[in-house]
Design a protein around this motif. Sequence first.
Motif, PDB file in Angstrom:
ATOM      1  N   SER A 230       5.655  -4.340  -2.952  1.00  0.00           N
ATOM      2  CA  SER A 230       4.939  -5.531  -2.520  1.00  0.00           C
ATOM      3  C   SER A 230       3.706  -5.704  -3.386  1.00  0.00           C
ATOM      4  O   SER A 230       3.158  -4.734  -3.907  1.00  0.00           O
ATOM      5  CB  SER A 230       4.534  -5.399  -1.048  1.00  0.00           C
TER       6      SER A 230
ATOM      7  N   VAL B 148      -0.423  -2.766   1.820  1.00  0.00           N
ATOM      8  CA  VAL B 148       0.137  -2.599   3.158  1.00  0.00           C
ATOM      9  C   VAL B 148      -0.699  -1.568   3.898  1.00  0.00           C
ATOM     10  O   VAL B 148      -0.912  -0.452   3.422  1.00  0.00           O
ATOM     11  CB  VAL B 148       1.603  -2.148   3.098  1.00  0.00           C
TER      12      VAL B 148
ATOM     13  N   ALA C  66       3.589  -5.637   6.214  1.00  0.00           N
ATOM     14  CA  ALA C  66       4.946  -5.098   6.313  1.00  0.00           C
ATOM     15  C   ALA C  66       5.449  -5.319   7.737  1.00  0.00           C
ATOM     16  O   ALA C  66       4.676  -5.647   8.647  1.00  0.00           O
ATOM     17  CB  ALA C  66       4.977  -3.624   5.955  1.00  0.00           C
TER      18      ALA C  66
ATOM     19  N   LEU D 181       8.385   2.089   2.059  1.00  0.00           N
ATOM     20  CA  LEU D 181       8.472   0.643   2.122  1.00  0.00           C
ATOM     21  C   LEU D 181       9.827   0.250   1.558  1.00  0.00           C
ATOM     22  O   LEU D 181      10.273   0.796   0.541  1.00  0.00           O
ATOM     23  CB  LEU D 181       7.330   0.016   1.307  1.00  0.00           C
TER      24      LEU D 181
END
Length: 926
Positions: free
Chosen positions: A835, A839, A910, A831
């Motif tokens: 986050s 995801v 994502a 990634l």
Amino acid sequence: MSGASGQLGRVIGRTARNLSLGIAVLLGVGPLSATAAPPVVAQSNHWDVRPGARGYQLTLHLDAPAPMRASLPLLEVDGKPLGVAKQSPDRKALTLISTDPAVLTARDVRLVWSGDLGKEAGQNRSIGSAGPTDAEWLRARRGPLLPSDPGALGKYKVDTAEYNLGDEAVYLPGLAHRSELRGKVYSPRGAVGPRPVVLFLHGRHEVCYGEPTNPSDTEKPWPCPPGMKPIPSYRGYDGPATALASNGYQVVSISANAINGWDSEAYDAGAQARAELVLDHLALWRKWSTIGGGPFGTRFVGTMNLQNVGLMGHSRGGEGVARAAVLNADRGGQFGIRAVLPLAPTDFARATVPGVAMSVVLPYCDGDVSDLQGQKFYDDTRYSVGGDTAPRSTVTVLGANHNFFNTEWTPGQSVAPSNDDWFGDEKESPCGAKYAGRLTAKQQQAVGTAYVAGFFRLQLGHETRFLAQFDGSDSRAASAGKAVVRVVSQAPLGSRRDLNHFDKALPAGAVSGKLSATVCAGVSGPARRSGVPTCMETEDWGNAPHWDTAWFAAQTPTTAVTKLKWTGTNGVVRVDVPAGQRDVRRFAALTFRAAPDPAGAPKTDLSVRVVDGHGRAAAVPVSAVSDALVRMPGNNEVGLPKNLLRTVRIPVSSLKGVDLRDVRAVELRTDRVASGSAYVSDLGFSSPGVGFSAPAVLLPKLSASSLTVKEGDKGTHAVDFWVRMSRPSIRPVSVYVETNGELGESVGDVARQLVFKPGQVRQKVTVPITANTRDSYDLPFSLVLSAPRDGLLNESFGHGLVLDDDPTPTLTVGNLKATEKAGVVSFPVKLSAPSDKYVSFSGVLKDGTAVIRKDYIGVSDDGTGTPDRTVEGSVEPGKTTGELQVKILDDKLKEPAETFSAVINQVDGAVLKLPATVTATIAAGD
């Protein structure tokens, strides 16, 4: 409305405030894609977690439908209630949204109920042996009979009729759905002229019964699907309706099934919608009783006085009618709502109901709203407006449960399945179904009829022969039979003289001897902002109705009282009577509220001594006139005994030898027992009175604004709500404000009291927002107004939304190289930035020169049937690497490298250009 319960430990700090989360954000529940449901990212046999539009969607799956209760359904995660859950139409699934990643590692998820917090027993567990005073309550004192029985039928025959304008006849903004307009009207045959009107609103109960013709039709809770019928809860109050109508009152009982079906989506659990429905029905009757029309033509023209209206609401309907009285005043008092009776009500948001007469009925064996939170309607309203001339009272009915006031919620009487909401062994004291102190359904309904009819006949018809039923003297109706009822009363302002509320520290010199007097509020555990010690140490909030927290206003201080504690017989609390107020001849009684400290002995006592200007005194033991200092029945389990302040009432006529023209002091003395502890509140002289009740249209209306704000990238920035008054006031107006919801790390915790100075009409409430650069969920929250003084609540919920403004990270999935002996392996997953979201991505496996189940296999494939070509991957919150796993099979053959591919066709959380194909190369292991 059954009494299902679950064990729950202590809940502290922000947890209580988070309980509104489910209702605040449930509109985000649902699949993120039109093509496929989000993947399960954590689960057990009974619950699962999926990524949702606004957080993690936690769903608990039940083997049988959850009951439809007045209390809020909560999901408890590892011993902590995480939020209010939305029930599926069949009530076998309960769902909430949380932004807390802790749900991904949950070990235990279960359903508990807001009214049961702290209970140590399960639904069917015995509540144990009798408490130390239970036998005494079986032979409790009963006051004199009233000269007239309010439950008796009057001189009029009663005609009934029903109306039904359709299942979706009116749109309720507070619900965002359409509702039925259905009701039953009870009329006095032959009565001349417009009559007082009483409207009944039932509470939260199952909506439909029977078996659906097509099970898939149950996806929506209302209207009822084919094969099922609406439960006619509105028909369950024939007893009080008939008693009132036969004595000349018009009664309308209305249906609220649509609200019950949809209120788990409402920000306030449906209180506003119920209020709107009440006013919609009154608007219909204004038309039908003036110009006619509708289903009745001219039948009711000239029969209804809509400037003399009373409202009774049961369960969540109690909060609904309380809100309706305030909403009516907010809208200029279009109807003359003068009396409100909340019956076993909820009070989730600490509203006040000034200006109108109010009596709150509290069933001691309530197994649904078992914390008796409706007590706060009385506590919060009694001094909320200066000059309020309306009377109010609470009516505690021992041996009564939640459901049986409504025959349609009572087994053997209802057309649909129903139950006794109390739990535990049926022979156990004090609430078991076959215990001597427990009321039968018919006995409970007779009590309900007597107090509902008596209250409205007193307040709307000014039938003053029923004053003694509500003045705290324990006068009783013959039709109430053996029921033990305790009434606490606040006489209207013109009929009382307050001496001391006991909510502030006593002046220097007022306390002497081996006695301490400490102001307290609240119980151990819940968040407090009162700045005073707690009144009780308890794990069970249900036994402290004055002091447990409200779900949407958890930080608003609860009732402050004075706690007396003594170790000698020489303790004295002296309350001086100011000059100009010493002539008390016109008053009927000296009264105050009292209760024993549960940490002390089951029985204690005080003396009340009244002193005149010549030093002459009369002393009365509390035990001689009241059982307020006797512990109520129960044995320290499942919310019992209740710790309720009760009335001590000393007739002024009994103060022999005292010059009632010149009373100088009232003393509370500890000369009865050597040591003890008790709570006291609200000392004063009073006389029973009807007072004057009317919509409080002259009070300024308080409203909170709503806002949407971007989160930002750096530091902390402030956003401003505004709390506005509809007009300036000549005296200070106050209200409590607090942020509410799952505030997380982004929204600051704000809780304080706003005080509007004379002339001031708006105040700013600054909420800090903490920025970050991580992609995360939009965060909804509320600013809640509660417990106003000298004002009314209008828009009491301000809605806030923090928009995440960080870029969605990019997902990269690389090719894989592995040997035949590698076993379970993962394609490289990265990634671009951490986050806060989970995801997830998924796709399908495709053969190349490698063949599924010969050279490789999906990790979810059990090896039977058609090969499972689904492949799922994920990156956990806060990480930048993840997994997309497959299993390589070793066929033991010497062969050239083989390949297969994974085609990713769905991603959430994502950015990835779809479809994305990655290749796995398997090298021979030899």
